[in-house]
Design a protein around this motif. Structure first.
Motif, PDB file in Angstrom:
ATOM      1  N   GLY A  32       0.805  -1.221   0.000  1.00 18.18           N
ATOM      2  CA  GLY A  32       0.000   0.000   0.000  1.00 18.18           C
ATOM      3  C   GLY A  32       0.827   1.254   0.000  1.00 18.18           C
ATOM      4  N   GLY A  33       1.971   1.251  -0.673  1.00 20.55           N
ATOM      5  CA  GLY A  33       2.839   2.412  -0.636  1.00 20.55           C
ATOM      6  C   GLY A  33       3.667   2.434   0.642  1.00 20.55           C
ATOM      7  N   ALA A  34       4.635   3.326   0.681  1.00 18.79           N
ATOM      8  CA  ALA A  34       5.552   3.359   1.822  1.00 18.79           C
ATOM      9  C   ALA A  34       5.798   4.791   2.263  1.00 18.79           C
ATOM     10  CB  ALA A  34       6.876   2.705   1.453  1.00 18.79           C
ATOM     11  N   ALA A  35       5.709   5.010   3.567  1.00 18.62           N
ATOM     12  CA  ALA A  35       6.186   6.265   4.128  1.00 18.62           C
ATOM     13  C   ALA A  35       7.713   6.228   4.151  1.00 18.62           C
ATOM     14  CB  ALA A  35       5.626   6.465   5.527  1.00 18.62           C
ATOM     15  N   LEU A  36       8.312   7.386   4.335  1.00 17.55           N
ATOM     16  CA  LEU A  36       9.767   7.457   4.255  1.00 17.55           C
ATOM     17  C   LEU A  36      10.426   6.580   5.313  1.00 17.55           C
ATOM     18  CD1 LEU A  36      12.164   8.719   2.804  1.00 17.55           C
ATOM     19  CD2 LEU A  36      12.061  10.622   4.407  1.00 17.55           C
TER      20      LEU A  36
ATOM     21  N   ALA B 226      13.822   2.053   6.757  1.00 20.17           N
ATOM     22  CA  ALA B 226      14.064   0.828   7.518  1.00 20.17           C
ATOM     23  C   ALA B 226      14.418  -0.324   6.595  1.00 20.17           C
ATOM     24  CB  ALA B 226      12.833   0.479   8.356  1.00 20.17           C
ATOM     25  N   THR B 227      13.737  -0.408   5.462  1.00 14.80           N
ATOM     26  CA  THR B 227      13.988  -1.507   4.526  1.00 14.80           C
ATOM     27  C   THR B 227      15.347  -1.369   3.870  1.00 14.80           C
ATOM     28  OG1 THR B 227      11.617  -1.676   4.107  1.00 14.80           O
ATOM     29  CG2 THR B 227      13.082  -2.690   2.500  1.00 14.80           C
ATOM     30  N   THR B 228      15.665  -0.174   3.389  1.00 17.93           N
ATOM     31  CA  THR B 228      16.956  -0.011   2.713  1.00 17.93           C
ATOM     32  C   THR B 228      18.107  -0.146   3.700  1.00 17.93           C
ATOM     33  OG1 THR B 228      16.679   2.398   2.911  1.00 17.93           O
ATOM     34  CG2 THR B 228      16.043   1.386   0.833  1.00 17.93           C
ATOM     35  N   ALA B 229      17.908   0.287   4.945  1.00 23.22           N
ATOM     36  CA  ALA B 229      18.958   0.116   5.952  1.00 23.22           C
ATOM     37  C   ALA B 229      19.201  -1.369   6.217  1.00 23.22           C
ATOM     38  CB  ALA B 229      18.578   0.830   7.247  1.00 23.22           C
TER      39      ALA B 229
ATOM     40  N   ARG C 194      21.897  -0.187   2.708  1.00 22.55           N
ATOM     41  CA  ARG C 194      21.997   1.086   1.975  1.00 22.55           C
ATOM     42  C   ARG C 194      21.695   2.232   2.930  1.00 22.55           C
ATOM     43  NH1 ARG C 194      22.518  -2.933  -0.915  1.00 22.55           N
ATOM     44  NH2 ARG C 194      22.440  -2.913  -3.206  1.00 22.55           N
ATOM     45  N   ASP C 195      22.349   3.374   2.705  1.00 22.86           N
ATOM     46  CA  ASP C 195      22.152   4.503   3.609  1.00 22.86           C
ATOM     47  C   ASP C 195      21.086   5.454   3.067  1.00 22.86           C
ATOM     48  OD1 ASP C 195      23.370   5.932   1.550  1.00 22.86           O
ATOM     49  OD2 ASP C 195      25.292   6.118   2.572  1.00 22.86           O
ATOM     50  N   ARG C 196      20.817   6.511   3.842  1.00 22.09           N
ATOM     51  CA  ARG C 196      19.748   7.446   3.483  1.00 22.09           C
ATOM     52  C   ARG C 196      20.078   8.190   2.203  1.00 22.09           C
ATOM     53  NH1 ARG C 196      17.744  11.421   8.069  1.00 22.09           N
ATOM     54  NH2 ARG C 196      16.974   9.431   8.850  1.00 22.09           N
ATOM     55  N   GLU C 197      21.334   8.536   1.994  1.00 19.31           N
ATOM     56  CA  GLU C 197      21.711   9.260   0.782  1.00 19.31           C
ATOM     57  C   GLU C 197      21.396   8.430  -0.461  1.00 19.31           C
ATOM     58  OE1 GLU C 197      25.671  11.378  -1.215  1.00 19.31           O
ATOM     59  OE2 GLU C 197      25.792  10.426   0.746  1.00 19.31           O
ATOM     60  N   TRP C 198      21.705   7.136  -0.383  1.00 18.34           N
ATOM     61  CA  TRP C 198      21.393   6.232  -1.497  1.00 18.34           C
ATOM     62  C   TRP C 198      19.891   6.208  -1.752  1.00 18.34           C
ATOM     63  CZ3 TRP C 198      18.355   1.963  -2.221  1.00 18.34           C
ATOM     64  CH2 TRP C 198      18.617   1.139  -3.317  1.00 18.34           C
ATOM     65  N   LEU C 199      19.114   6.106  -0.684  1.00 16.29           N
ATOM     66  CA  LEU C 199      17.668   6.034  -0.812  1.00 16.29           C
ATOM     67  C   LEU C 199      17.112   7.305  -1.451  1.00 16.29           C
ATOM     68  CD1 LEU C 199      14.802   4.970  -0.216  1.00 16.29           C
ATOM     69  CD2 LEU C 199      15.033   5.939   2.084  1.00 16.29           C
ATOM     70  N   LEU C 200      17.519   8.473  -0.952  1.00 20.46           N
ATOM     71  CA  LEU C 200      16.952   9.720  -1.455  1.00 20.46           C
ATOM     72  C   LEU C 200      17.312   9.957  -2.917  1.00 20.46           C
ATOM     73  CD1 LEU C 200      17.457  12.069   1.629  1.00 20.46           C
ATOM     74  CD2 LEU C 200      15.369  10.910   0.883  1.00 20.46           C
ATOM     75  N   ALA C 201      18.547   9.600  -3.292  1.00 19.89           N
ATOM     76  CA  ALA C 201      18.945   9.770  -4.693  1.00 19.89           C
ATOM     77  C   ALA C 201      18.118   8.860  -5.601  1.00 19.89           C
ATOM     78  CB  ALA C 201      20.435   9.477  -4.855  1.00 19.89           C
ATOM     79  N   ALA C 202      17.961   7.602  -5.201  1.00 20.61           N
ATOM     80  CA  ALA C 202      17.189   6.666  -6.017  1.00 20.61           C
ATOM     81  C   ALA C 202      15.717   7.054  -6.056  1.00 20.61           C
ATOM     82  CB  ALA C 202      17.348   5.242  -5.474  1.00 20.61           C
TER      83      ALA C 202
END
Length: 823
Positions: free
Chosen positions: A352-356, A361-364, A368-376
């Protein structure tokens, strides 16, 4: 051997000299060179010296971009090869449906002077290219305006963009840089240039920006799934069609493949459903309509759970990306970087979609770090594969249904499926636990699909994640959101997997639905399977609750006392507080409100000692408010109801908070406050009921609100709310009937002066549907109403009215009398 760009400097020199109105001799005199030197420079037969070039530029008064281009043309190079210029057939215009407003707005922008770089963005298949083709056809007949279209869908090399534009405009080959050739070619010509499918070439955006600056009468319209992100860019976001236009497009395309097709009574609803299921996306609608060759719309609508398998087989003369919905989405993925494609696959784990925080939590968990997540994430949002949605103070990232289907399919086929799904499941179960324990915010209803998917995954692949704490948290979530049927079914699946607490928690949701037979069966199964005193206490409490609802308070008291023994044996102070809280409801049923108040105060003390969160404290304060209202202590009811609503809202229990607001509203009304104050509390309660299938709570709010509406003079609203509430209350043989009786007899009080016969009938109806004695606080009001009705009607007429039937039809007819204004 190094050489100058043949003709490049000469072309610029001729153009700038002519623009300045100078002859070769005049320019030579100004810059200190010979006339022959100027002539040789223009012919390209002389290798210029740097100081000579600068002297000529100074004499011509060149600055800014003109100066930089002039100096660059004089620099020596080893070779210059112009890239090939592909054919530029325009996208054929056609019968555009549902885009008249978009087309007019885009034409106004393209022909106006304010915005000269316009980017039309939108998801794959939304119709950007089609709109651009229609724009070209619309602008072409205008005098004094040239229109050119360049299809860049087959181009992947950003460095070719300048040469391709020059070729499309007929600038020819030259040693000049493309922008300079174009500027020299266009001069003062008014031109709209359409660049279609630019998303894979966004790194060439500075070339387009420079071109716009150098050509003052040029407007560039770009279609791209992502914005160019350059200054002065005007973004036009193209949205899916509205429902009516979508249905019209479907009908037009379906008629093309099946001439006898029409939007009749047997197809209109199915077509509307199809368009809604494909998100009103034009490409998806056209692909769906093509299936009418084989399937009736009703059959097609039933097969759209797998959109990517059904929406294929586009016309052979379309580009490959437009022949299937899958191809269109995959074409979008081809232009983003590898991290964005990885994140896209991982987002397939969210139902149902994902909040940030969920994405973090999933990418960590995946390293993967937050910078990776935000860029992607930025890339996926830019390309319109992911939609950011405002979620009331938080941003939620959702995928359209077909896109989510592709992401989930890619994840299912990937080697990282297990760790990603495990991370998402653990995240949501942990959030439920923290919300129940008061250490985290409530899980919102919009995460219901994610919670449901997490439970299903855990049951199938990681049952160890569902412990008693998780079961309790799951129950609380479904109780809070009012998704009682869904929660009951999921908890039964948990119980069937060997976790007996699931039976008890499922039964508690059945009580809230009013399904007492199911609740008793589930409670008995839980009691039979219980191996510890804590679970036995919960099962006995559930069985006591069903007895209370059935109007069997003595049976309920025996069961609740047995539950209290088990709770003390377990040594759980918080559980003891909950049992005492429930015991108070039995005291109320037995007509002992003072005992109930004492038990509730003891329950609140126990809960506080156990460190209970806002939910548990709010429940007990709500019950204290209800008991105070029953006793006629309206000031205490107002105070405790307000505190309860505040705590319950903080815990995310909007539905129970709504009932607490109605308790406060009734207390205000009975305490002599202005009806408007009571109605304001009731309106706040109604606003909190926005989700779920908990019709019983909605009925309580309706019945109580109707009384405040009657008092405030909104008679039609009072009638409608009463009718809604009574239908649900009459479905149950439980405490809901007492709520209905209270409402009917309260209406009688407000009605007796203008319609004493209806008031007498309402008093009688209330007495017949009521299960337990009239609350002490209502007794004086009822007595006064009876006295006034008898005085107005006389004994015989009063008795006749008072004895009317109480089936649904009779009561609804009485409700209509509420709305009749005074004569």
């Amino acid at each position: 051997m190094a050489r100058t760009r043949p003709g490049a400097l000469g072309e610029l020199l001729v153009r700038h000299r002519t623009a300045a109105g100078l002859a070769q001799r005049e320019l030579a005199e100004r810059c200190g060179l010979s006339e022959r030197a100027i002539r040789d420079l223009e012919r390209g037969v002389r290798t210029p010296r740097t100081h000579s070039v600068r002297a000529v530029a100074a004499a011509l008064g060149l600055t800014g971009d003109d100066l930089r281009a002039f100096l660059a043309a004089a620099r020596p190079v080893t070779a210059l090869e112009a890239p090939p210029v592909p054919a530029v057939p325009p996208h054929a215009p056609g019968d555009l449906i549902g885009r008249d407003r978009d087309l007019r707005a885009l034409a106004d922008l393209a022909t106006g002077a304010r915005h000269r770089l316009i980017t039309v963005t939108g998801p794959a298949g939304v119709g950007k290219s089609r709109l651009a083709a229609e724009l070209a056809a619309t602008l072409a007949p205008r005098t004094g305006l040239a229109v050119r279209t360049l299809d860049l869908s087959a181009v992947c090399e950003p460095e070719l963009v300048g040469e391709l534009i020059a070729g499309a405009l007929g600038c020819g080959t030259s040693a000049l840089p493309p922008v300079e050739r174009i500027a020299a070619h266009l001069r003062d010509q008014r031109l709209v240039l359409l660049l279609d499918r630019f998303e894979q070439l966004v790194s060439a955006a500075p070339v387009v920006a420079t071109l716009v600056r150098r050509c003052p009468r040029l407007t560039v319209v770009v279609t791209s799934q992502r914005p160019l992100r350059i200054r002065d860019e005007r973004i036009v976001a193209l949205r899916p069609l509205d429902p009516d236009a979508a249905a019209a497009l479907f009908a037009r395309r379906a008629t093309a493949v099946r001439p006898e097709f029409s939007l009749g009574d047997d197809t209109a609803e199915a077509v509307a459903g199809i368009c809604q299921r494909v998100g009103y996306l034009p490409l998806a609608i056209e692909l769906a309509a093509a299936r009418v060759r084989l399937l009736h719309p009703v059959e097609l609508a039933a097969r759209l759970d797998s959109r990517l398998q059904v929406l294929t087989d586009g016309a052979r003369d379309l580009p490959p990306r437009h022949r299937s919905l899958r191809a269109a989405i995959e074409a979008s993925l081809e232009v983003v970087a590898a991290p964005a494609r990885t994140l896209f696959r991982w987002l397939g784990a969210f139902a149902g979609g994902a909040a940030l925080d969920a994405a973090e939590a999933t990418t960590a968990a995946m390293g993967r770090d937050r910078e990776w997540l935000l860029a992607a994430l930025t890339e996926l949002v830019d390309i319109n594969l992911v939609r950011p949605v405002d979620g009331g103070g938080t941003t939620r990232y959702t995928l359209p249904d077909a896109v989510a289907e592709l992401a989930a399919g890619q994840l299912a086929d990937g080697r990282d499926r297990m760790p990603v799904m495990s991370a998402v499941t653990a995240h949501f179960l942990d959030r439920l636990r923290r919300a129940t324990g008061g250490s985290g915010p409530p899980v919102p209803d919009r995460d219901a699909a994610n919670v449901r998917a997490a439970i299903a995954w855990a049951l199938a692949h990681a049952p160890g994640l569902i412990d008693p704490g998780a079961i309790h948290a799951i129950h609380r979530f479904y109780e809070a959101t009012g998704r009682l049927v869904e929660g009951r079914d999921l908890l039964c699946r948990v119980a069937a997997a060997g976790m007996a607490a699931g039976w008890v928690r499922a039964g508690q949701l059945s009580v809230l639905r009013g399904d007492l037979d199911d609740a008793e069966e589930l409670g008995t199964r839980g009691l039979d399977a219980a191996a510890d005193p804590e679970l036995r206490a919960a099962a006995l409490s559930l069985l006591a609750h069903t007895a209370v609802e059935r109007g069997e308070p003595r049976v309920a008291r025996a069961r609740m006392r047995a539950a209290l023994v088990q709770a003390r044996r377990a040594g759980d102070v918080g559980l003891i507080g909950r049992i005492l809280n429930n015991l108070s409801s039995i005291s109320v049923e037995l007509g002992r409100p003072r005992d109930a108040r004492r038990q509730l105060r003891a329950a609140l003390e126990a809960k506080c000692r156990a460190g209970a969160g806002p939910l548990e404290r709010g429940r007990t304060l709500f019950n204290l408010a209800e008991v105070a209202l029953e006793m006629g202590d309206t000031a205490d009811a107002v105070e405790q109801g307000g505190k309860a609503a505040e705590l319950l809202l903080a815990a995310g229990y909007n539905r129970l908070a709504a009932v607490a607001e109605t308790t406060r509203g009734l207390a205000l009304l009975r305490g002599g406050a202005a009806p408007s104050a009571a109605l304001a509390a009731m309106d706040r309660a109604a606003a909190l009921l926005d989700t779920g299938d908990d019709r019983r709570t909605a009925a309580v709010v309706d019945l109580r609100r109707s009384v405040a509406q009657h008092a405030a003079g909104d008679l039609a609203a009072a009638r409608d709310a009463t009718r809604r509430g009574l239908r649900e209350a009459l479905r149950h043989d439980n405490r809901d009937r007492d709520e209905l009786a209270d409402a009917l007899q309260s209406h009688a009080w407000y009605l007796v002066r203008r319609d004493p016969e209806a008031a007498a009938a309402l008093i009688g109806a209330g007495q017949k549907v009521r299960r337990r004695p009239v609350p002490a606080a209502l007794t004086p009001l009822i007595d006064q109403t009876i006295a006034a009705a008898k005085s107005a009607l006389g004994g015989r007429r009063f008795t006749a009215a008072h004895g009317r039937g109480t089936d649904a039809g009779d009561l609804e007819a009485l409700c209509d009398r509420i709305a009749v204004p005074p004569a």
